[in-house]
Design an enzyme around this catalytic site. Structure first.
Site, PDB file in Angstrom:
ATOM      1  N   LYS A   1       0.858  -1.193   0.000  1.00 53.47           N
ATOM      2  CA  LYS A   1       0.000   0.000   0.000  1.00 53.47           C
ATOM      3  C   LYS A   1       0.887   1.232   0.000  1.00 53.47           C
ATOM      4  O   LYS A   1       1.530   1.547   0.994  1.00 53.47           O
ATOM      5  CB  LYS A   1      -0.892   0.048   1.248  1.00 53.47           C
ATOM      6  CG  LYS A   1      -1.930   1.164   1.126  1.00 53.47           C
ATOM      7  CD  LYS A   1      -2.505   1.590   2.448  1.00 53.47           C
ATOM      8  CE  LYS A   1      -1.776   2.730   3.089  1.00 53.47           C
ATOM      9  NZ  LYS A   1      -1.751   3.990   2.326  1.00 53.47           N
TER      10      LYS A   1
ATOM     11  N   GLU B   1      10.279   1.200  10.258  1.00 53.93           N
ATOM     12  CA  GLU B   1      11.286   2.246  10.004  1.00 53.93           C
ATOM     13  C   GLU B   1      10.574   3.557  10.260  1.00 53.93           C
ATOM     14  O   GLU B   1       9.750   3.990   9.451  1.00 53.93           O
ATOM     15  CB  GLU B   1      11.765   2.149   8.551  1.00 53.93           C
ATOM     16  CG  GLU B   1      12.442   0.835   8.209  1.00 53.93           C
ATOM     17  CD  GLU B   1      13.852   0.740   8.748  1.00 53.93           C
ATOM     18  OE1 GLU B   1      14.431   1.782   9.091  1.00 53.93           O
ATOM     19  OE2 GLU B   1      14.381  -0.376   8.850  1.00 53.93           O
TER      20      GLU B   1
ATOM     21  N   CYS C   1      13.557  10.783   6.719  1.00 57.98           N
ATOM     22  CA  CYS C   1      13.643  10.295   8.098  1.00 57.98           C
ATOM     23  C   CYS C   1      15.066  10.403   8.647  1.00 57.98           C
ATOM     24  O   CYS C   1      15.249  10.577   9.841  1.00 57.98           O
ATOM     25  CB  CYS C   1      13.168   8.857   8.143  1.00 57.98           C
ATOM     26  SG  CYS C   1      14.049   7.826   6.965  1.00 57.98           S
TER      27      CYS C   1
ATOM     28  N   GLU D   1      10.156  15.726  15.879  1.00 55.30           N
ATOM     29  CA  GLU D   1      10.579  15.635  14.477  1.00 55.30           C
ATOM     30  C   GLU D   1       9.772  16.647  13.653  1.00 55.30           C
ATOM     31  O   GLU D   1       8.553  16.706  13.746  1.00 55.30           O
ATOM     32  CB  GLU D   1      10.294  14.220  13.952  1.00 55.30           C
ATOM     33  CG  GLU D   1      10.742  14.024  12.520  1.00 55.30           C
ATOM     34  CD  GLU D   1      10.273  12.696  11.930  1.00 55.30           C
ATOM     35  OE1 GLU D   1       9.107  12.329  12.128  1.00 55.30           O
ATOM     36  OE2 GLU D   1      11.085  12.029  11.267  1.00 55.30           O
TER      37      GLU D   1
HETATM   38  P1  NAD Z   1       2.243   7.999   8.383  1.00 56.75           P
HETATM   39  O1  NAD Z   1       2.553   7.071   9.488  1.00 56.75           O
HETATM   40  O2  NAD Z   1       1.137   8.978   8.602  1.00 56.75           O
HETATM   41  O3  NAD Z   1       1.854   7.211   7.047  1.00 56.75           O
HETATM   42  C1  NAD Z   1       2.692   6.230   6.484  1.00 56.75           C
HETATM   43  C2  NAD Z   1       1.845   5.165   5.803  1.00 56.75           C
HETATM   44  O4  NAD Z   1       1.041   4.511   6.782  1.00 56.75           O
HETATM   45  C3  NAD Z   1       0.875   5.717   4.741  1.00 56.75           C
HETATM   46  O5  NAD Z   1       0.823   4.825   3.668  1.00 56.75           O
HETATM   47  C4  NAD Z   1      -0.443   5.757   5.482  1.00 56.75           C
HETATM   48  O6  NAD Z   1      -1.563   5.679   4.634  1.00 56.75           O
HETATM   49  C5  NAD Z   1      -0.332   4.526   6.362  1.00 56.75           C
HETATM   50  N1  NAD Z   1      -1.156   4.575   7.579  1.00 56.75           N
HETATM   51  C6  NAD Z   1      -1.419   5.670   8.345  1.00 56.75           C
HETATM   52  N2  NAD Z   1      -2.197   5.300   9.395  1.00 56.75           N
HETATM   53  C7  NAD Z   1      -2.417   3.966   9.277  1.00 56.75           C
HETATM   54  C8  NAD Z   1      -3.114   3.012  10.072  1.00 56.75           C
HETATM   55  N3  NAD Z   1      -3.763   3.374  11.173  1.00 56.75           N
HETATM   56  N4  NAD Z   1      -3.111   1.722   9.673  1.00 56.75           N
HETATM   57  C9  NAD Z   1      -2.455   1.342   8.556  1.00 56.75           C
HETATM   58  N5  NAD Z   1      -1.765   2.198   7.775  1.00 56.75           N
HETATM   59  C10 NAD Z   1      -1.743   3.483   8.134  1.00 56.75           C
HETATM   60  O7  NAD Z   1       3.600   8.711   8.020  1.00 56.75           O
HETATM   61  P2  NAD Z   1       3.820   9.984   7.104  1.00 56.75           P
HETATM   62  O8  NAD Z   1       3.564  11.185   7.924  1.00 56.75           O
HETATM   63  O9  NAD Z   1       3.124   9.841   5.831  1.00 56.75           O
HETATM   64  O10 NAD Z   1       5.395   9.850   6.810  1.00 56.75           O
HETATM   65  C11 NAD Z   1       6.326  10.611   7.475  1.00 56.75           C
HETATM   66  C12 NAD Z   1       6.914   9.851   8.632  1.00 56.75           C
HETATM   67  O11 NAD Z   1       7.571   8.694   8.134  1.00 56.75           O
HETATM   68  C13 NAD Z   1       7.993  10.632   9.358  1.00 56.75           C
HETATM   69  O12 NAD Z   1       7.843  10.460  10.740  1.00 56.75           O
HETATM   70  C14 NAD Z   1       9.282  10.000   8.891  1.00 56.75           C
HETATM   71  O13 NAD Z   1      10.354  10.152   9.758  1.00 56.75           O
HETATM   72  C15 NAD Z   1       8.874   8.585   8.695  1.00 56.75           C
HETATM   73  N6  NAD Z   1       9.779   7.915   7.743  1.00 56.75           N
HETATM   74  C16 NAD Z   1      10.646   6.981   8.214  1.00 56.75           C
HETATM   75  C17 NAD Z   1      11.539   6.367   7.343  1.00 56.75           C
HETATM   76  C18 NAD Z   1      12.553   5.346   7.838  1.00 56.75           C
HETATM   77  O14 NAD Z   1      13.113   4.624   7.001  1.00 56.75           O
HETATM   78  N7  NAD Z   1      12.826   5.259   9.120  1.00 56.75           N
HETATM   79  C19 NAD Z   1      11.530   6.703   6.002  1.00 56.75           C
HETATM   80  C20 NAD Z   1      10.638   7.653   5.566  1.00 56.75           C
HETATM   81  C21 NAD Z   1       9.736   8.250   6.443  1.00 56.75           C
END
Ligand code: NAD
Length: 463
Positions: A134, A207, A241, A335
């Protein structure tokens, strides 16, 4: 969305009839060539969906090509059955076999829509699994195009299904049905998904977020330090990230470093378009407003702006440097995920290390110093990756080494053999020859105890 049970059933069937590891390796080598050959199509769609600079979109193409090639080359030898030391020398033959887990669910964010979808899908598929992915709702087209290229390279369609949709619907369906969950995103969502994985007792990799520090020692080359800092803080507009959000600089060079870093930051060309831009626009106006709120909050509490800090123009936010950030400002520990960094002066590297480690996160860190000094500092940092004289790219692109987060930055690792083996179950097969381990009826219990004790004592001496 098609009924999720159909998606799952299709994936399971395809997984049972999957190509061999050798055939998959050939497919991923062809995929390596395809993403490089058709990079401009990928760059266009990544830029259209995210607004990032073309150069930063290219980092994603590079990453997927490197990941394909690496895992295509190591999969067969990493997954092969391995001999292990048996319980009793000669008498026990022990091997470890690897089976795929089945269907791997991948839920990914918007910031690197090619890298963070494909770079986990590649090892999951090479390990013999089906994948249901997804992508984030803001960036489905990149994932769909990347998948199409993979089908053209020869992967059976049903083995890799991209299912766009919301977290609440598709994300939850994946989490509740897959055999292993690979998540990249925020720490808040990571915790919720971890609870589901825990309840279901399935494997889970997360991650998550970071509040990554950069330490600049007095032994650093100043021009290099300013360049490293600019790349580390503002690549992908800080929506990364592993990007740097706080800098600790030694007092002896603080003024010179600050001037050089501010100058370098103000020279950055920010905007939408071709290769000439150093930094693109942010994912949305809403996100740009959020980043600016961190600045307003810090300034209201006494912080000073050295660069940027002006209200966003739509999705465009200038790279911003703050100093004198007080303890109660939100930017201090939360963050931001945008082009915003604060600087602090330290009197020693001990102080720098203590402040760098004083965080709930532990994803990435960076040290700019003479290599001998930098290595000593690096080994004291609580982070999954530490880059020396680089911001994040050196560790990220060292694909043979694991990467992931300590503390609230995550669970499990991607890259390295860890990033492949986690998508498998192990089976230890131990074959006992001639005598039973317990001695059975052939040896009296007391004699058995004596023989075993002597064997252990000898083993302690010689092994
Ligand atoms: P997010 O957690 O809001 O969303 C990420 C994904 O999870 C999306 O596809 C979203 O639709 C899905 N999602 C959200 N809520 C969900 C739920 N309840 N159940 C199932 N799926 C769900 O994150 P974001 O704000 O879109 O991304 C930014 C964050 O991601 C930042 O905190 C960043 O640091 C982190 N990030 C981490 C890495 C890493 O490798 N450590 C890499 C990139 C981004």
């Amino acid at each position: 969305m098609t009924d999720f049970s159909d998606i799952l059933e299709t994936a399971r069937r395809a997984q049972r009839n999957r190509p061999t590891t050798g055939e998959l390796a050939k497919i991923f080598l062809r995929y390596h060539d395809a993403v490089l050959a058709r990079q401009s199509e990928l760059l266009d769609v990544i830029q259209k969906e995210t607004g990032k600079a073309r150069g930063h979109a290219f980092d994603e193409v590079l990453d997927v090509a490197i990941t394909s090639r690496h895992y295509a080359h190591i999969a067969a030898k990493t997954l092969k059955t391995r001999r292990k030391k048996g319980a009793l020398p000669v008498l026990t033959r022990t091997v470890v076999e690897r089976d795929p887990v089945g269907v791997v669910g991948i839920i990914s964010p918007w910031n690197y829509p090619l890298s963070l979808t494909m770079s986990d899908a590649i090892p999951a598929l090479l390990a013999g699994n089906a994948v249901v992915l997804k992508p984030d709702s803001k960036t489905p087209e990149t994932a769909l195009l990347a998948a199409e290229m993979l089908f053209e390279a020869g992967l059976p369609r049903d083995l890799f299904q991209v299912v766009p949709g919301s977290g609440a619907t598709v994300g939850q369906a994946i989490a509740h049905n897959c055999d292993y969950l690979m998540f990249t995103g925020s720490t808040a969502t990571g915790r919720k998904l971890g609870a589901i994985a825990g309840e279901r007792l399935i494997g889970y990799s997360a991650e998550l977020g970071g509040k990554n520090p950069l330490i600049v020692d007095e032994s650093a080359d100043l021009a290099k330090a300013a360049e490293v800092a600019a790349q580390a803080c503002f690549a992908n507009s800080g929506q990364l990230c592993i990007s740097i959000e706080r800098i600790y600089v030694h007092r002896a060079i603080a003024q010179e470093f600050t001037e050089a870093f501010v100058k370098r930051t103000q020279e950055m060309k920010v905007g939408v378009g071709g290769w000439e831009y150093d930094m693109g626009i942010l994912i949305s106006e809403e996100h740009a407003t959020k980043v600016h709120e961190f600045v307003e909050d810090a300034v209201a509490k006494g912080a000073r702006v050295l660069a940027g800090g002006i209200p966003p123009e739509g999705r465009l936010y200038q790279p911003t440097i703050l100093v004198d950030v007080p303890e109660d400002a939100r930017v201090k520990r939360e963050e931001v995920f945008g082009p915003l960094v604060y600087l602090e002066t330290v009197d020693s590297m001990d102080e720098a290390v203590a402040r760098a480690n004083d965080t709930d996160y532990g994803l990435n860190a960076s040290v700019v110093a003479k290599p001998s000094v930098a290595r000593r500092i690096a080994s004291r940092l609580h982070a999954g990756t530490v880059n020396i004289n680089e911001g994040f790219a050196a560790a990220w692109a060292s694909i043979d080494a694991p990467m992931g987060g300590w503390k609230a930055s995550g669970l499990g690792r991607r890259h390295g053999v860890e990033g492949l083996l986690k998508f498998t179950e192990s089976r230890t097969v131990a074959e006992q020859r001639l005598v039973l381990i317990s001695g059975g009826k052939i040896v009296e219990r007391e004699t058995y105890a004596q023989v075993m004790s002597t064997a252990l004592k000898l083993g302690r001496k010689f092994l």
